[in-house]
Structure formats: C-alpha cells, structure tokens
Design an enzyme around this catalytic site. Sequence first.
Site, mmCIF file in Angstrom:
data_model
loop_
_atom_site.group_PDB
_atom_site.id
_atom_site.type_symbol
_atom_site.label_atom_id
_atom_site.label_comp_id
_atom_site.label_asym_id
_atom_site.label_seq_id
_atom_site.Cartn_x
_atom_site.Cartn_y
_atom_site.Cartn_z
ATOM 1 N N GLY A 105 7.899 4.335 3.337
ATOM 2 C CA GLY A 105 8.488 5.672 3.557
ATOM 3 C C GLY A 105 9.639 5.371 4.482
ATOM 4 O O GLY A 105 10.100 4.404 4.544
ATOM 5 N N VAL B 68 3.710 -0.291 4.414
ATOM 6 C CA VAL B 68 2.369 -0.698 4.703
ATOM 7 C C VAL B 68 1.908 -1.679 3.611
ATOM 8 O O VAL B 68 2.031 -1.353 2.376
ATOM 9 C CB VAL B 68 1.424 0.362 4.953
ATOM 10 N N LYS C 235 1.632 -2.673 9.201
ATOM 11 C CA LYS C 235 2.800 -1.827 9.378
ATOM 12 C C LYS C 235 3.995 -2.560 9.813
ATOM 13 O O LYS C 235 3.942 -3.390 10.690
ATOM 14 C CB LYS C 235 2.553 -0.673 10.149
ATOM 15 N N ASP D 8 0.630 15.421 14.627
ATOM 16 C CA ASP D 8 0.842 15.323 13.128
ATOM 17 C C ASP D 8 -0.377 15.115 12.567
ATOM 18 O O ASP D 8 -0.350 14.304 11.512
ATOM 19 C CB ASP D 8 1.907 13.910 12.888
ATOM 20 N N LEU E 135 0.860 -1.043 0.247
ATOM 21 C CA LEU E 135 0.115 0.085 0.151
ATOM 22 C C LEU E 135 0.734 1.264 -0.071
ATOM 23 O O LEU E 135 0.544 2.483 -0.533
ATOM 24 C CB LEU E 135 -0.928 0.039 1.148
ATOM 25 N N GLY E 136 2.125 1.158 0.612
ATOM 26 C CA GLY E 136 2.807 2.597 0.466
ATOM 27 C C GLY E 136 3.992 2.076 1.390
ATOM 28 O O GLY E 136 4.373 1.177 2.108
#
Length: 414
Positions: free
Chosen positions: A134, A139, A154, A248, A131-132
Amino acid sequence: MSTPILSHIPTSQNTTTTPTATIRKKRRLDGFKPKLKLVKMEPDTTDGNKVKDKSVDETYVHKISESGNFVIATDSASGQHIKVGDTGIQIENTTSSSFVVMTQTPSAALDPNFAPLQRTTLEDFKVIKRLGCGAQGSVDKVKNVHTKQIFARKTFKIDSSINASPKMLITEFRSLYSCECKNIIRLYHAFHKEGTMYMVLELMNCGSLEDVIKTKGRIPEQVIHKMCVQMLNGLHYLHTDMKIVHRDLKPANILVNDKGIVKLADFGMAGHYGKRDIFTTYQGSALYMSPERLKSEPHTYNSDVWSLGVTLAEAALGRPLFPPSEVHFLNFKKGDRVPLKELEGFSAEFQQFIALCLQVNADDRPSAKELLHSPFILKYYLSKPSLQKWLRKEYVPHKKKEKLQKKEVSRRLR
C-alpha cells in the site's frame, strides 16, 4: 496482563428479561475526565479528505543517528530512548549512558510458542511471498531460517526529505511494543536499515475479516458473536490498560487464524492519551467513522465502538451497512436514530447490540466492557459451532479453491 472481562460473565442464557437499561450510559471511562484541548488543523495536501494534526507531541520525536539507528524519544523525564537498528532494538538511558540490547520486544516474550535466539538480525528472515502492499509500505510472509517460524514482516520506507515525523510508523510501533493482550496482533522484532523500517509481526493465516466477508458473504450471527467477543476484549484492553483509541477499526484491520483467534491490527492511526485527552483529526476510513469524527469534532474511545457496530453489521449483511458513495452525506444529528431496517431478519439481541454501538450521541454509547455484558454476548456464550470449526469447514476450503482458480486463470493468460 489484563484478565479478559468475559471470564466474569455469568453463564445464564436467560436474557429475555434483561432490559436495555442494564447497559449504562457511556461515561468517559471510570473517573476519567478528559480535558478538551483543540489543536490547529490544516488540510493535508496529499489527500483532500484528511486533516493533519499539527500539534506537537514529544512521543513522536525521532532522528536517524550517525550509526544509522532509528531513534525514538519515548520518555524525556527518565531519559529513555528506543533505538532500532539492523541488529534489533536497544533501550538507551541517556542519563546514565547505559543501554540494553533486546533480541525481541516485551510483547514477544509473552508468547509461549515463540522460540527466540540469543541474537536475531534482519538477515535471519527469508521472504516467502508478498502478502500485500500500500501507500505506507508492504507486507511479506517471512521465515526465520534458524527456528523455521513463520511471520508477517511490514516494511516502511522512511523518507528523510520529509520534515514531519513518520507518525503512522511510530504510532504502530508504540502501540504494539509492549502490548499484553491475546486479541491484539503481536510484534516480535523491529529493525532499521538504510532508511527502511522492518516490523516482524504475528502471521494470521486466514487473513482479515474483509477477506472472510468477500469469500463467504453473509456470516452467521453465532459466528459473528465468537468474533465480537474477542474484538471487545481487544478494545477493552486498548481503552482501559493502554489508553489507546484505534481510530481505524474496520474489517481489513481485524485478522483471524485457523485456530479461531481474532486480533486487532494496523495501529498507524491510533491515538495515545497523554498530554492531549481528546482527538479532533480526520483520520481513518470514512465508511467506518462515527458522526463526530466525520465532522472533525472531538472524539475519544467511544468512536471505536461506533466502528465496531458498522463492522459487525457489514459481516452480517455481507456488504457495507452504509453505501460507500453516500457516507459523507450521512448528516446524523444528536437525537437521531440510525436506520437499521436491513437487520430485521436477525435476532432482537443482535439488533439491539448494533443499535447501542450506533448511538449518534457519543456519550450514549456503551464502553467495550459494558458491551461484554450485553444480551447479545450472553445469548450465544455457550453456543456452537466454535469459530475454529466454522473457519476450517466453511471458509478455508473456499479460500483455497479461490487461490487455485486464480492460479489457473493466471496460467491460461501466459
């Protein structure tokens, strides 16, 4: 479990006579008197725009045990430790040498749709797709091969060569471990194996508010209202029940699903009130930071309220309220008014709501609880359409079309 504040709001829609004075000046929460405790600040060598908090907090103490478990010292007074291993979570009482094995977190047990097994391991989850990713990890969309339930997982790589505690990982785990609010992302399982931490979370199938803005641009005011109520419920729970400052809050960290549910996520920057009652670190995304945070001044719960106002204004405009290249030059001083000319086409109640969130003097910002009684919230309380209907009609079809177009472009480039 806390009761959403909105359930106590009267249904009267006559808000034209409601004066701004009904929103009381922000106090340091009911009876809460913060003790100012400054900590030593040093520049972060990995990012010149951030500052590391050099204070010592026992809640971040961790170690890797001989058996390979990730151990977090959570309560030195009672001697309780949380161990996270490849078979899940254990609660250990060091004074009595007893422990409890948990197949899921206390938060997961509150979900009526969750189907736990007597024993769940890391190997029970099959990756469906990425999904992504960083700087802090990745994830994935995963499926429990036994229950067929879908989750988001995660993954954090823990670098044992770094002396400092992995504070972002531990902060997120502590924030979500026993959370009981329907507007906070739910943590179901946690595992640690060979230097990597895995957190199995609720999957929000419409992505983030950032995704919605990128796909749809400007979001109608009535739809923003439906999202805002749920964000405020989440913030009220964090600030009042959990004593947590998110720090955040931004569109990318607000998740939605096709049932019209909105949840706050990504608690790696969160601040927990304990020994230290005020925070001073420069952490998070500058575009959504309050003036006091941009200046690395002491900040508390009301810094999240500023971030909420900036986020909702972006949803209304379809773009950031402040130019990203100029955010560090926004030198607001106490007594200044944030210019909101770009919101002139919206209702007076919405403009007032954003203005209340963007009070330069932090003490003048209302709390999340007070904002739940604001004219903007009351104005659309019974209005239609529901967020679920809007997402399924206006957002989901466009998102599917975007995905098909990307696949077609990718196919042609092969």
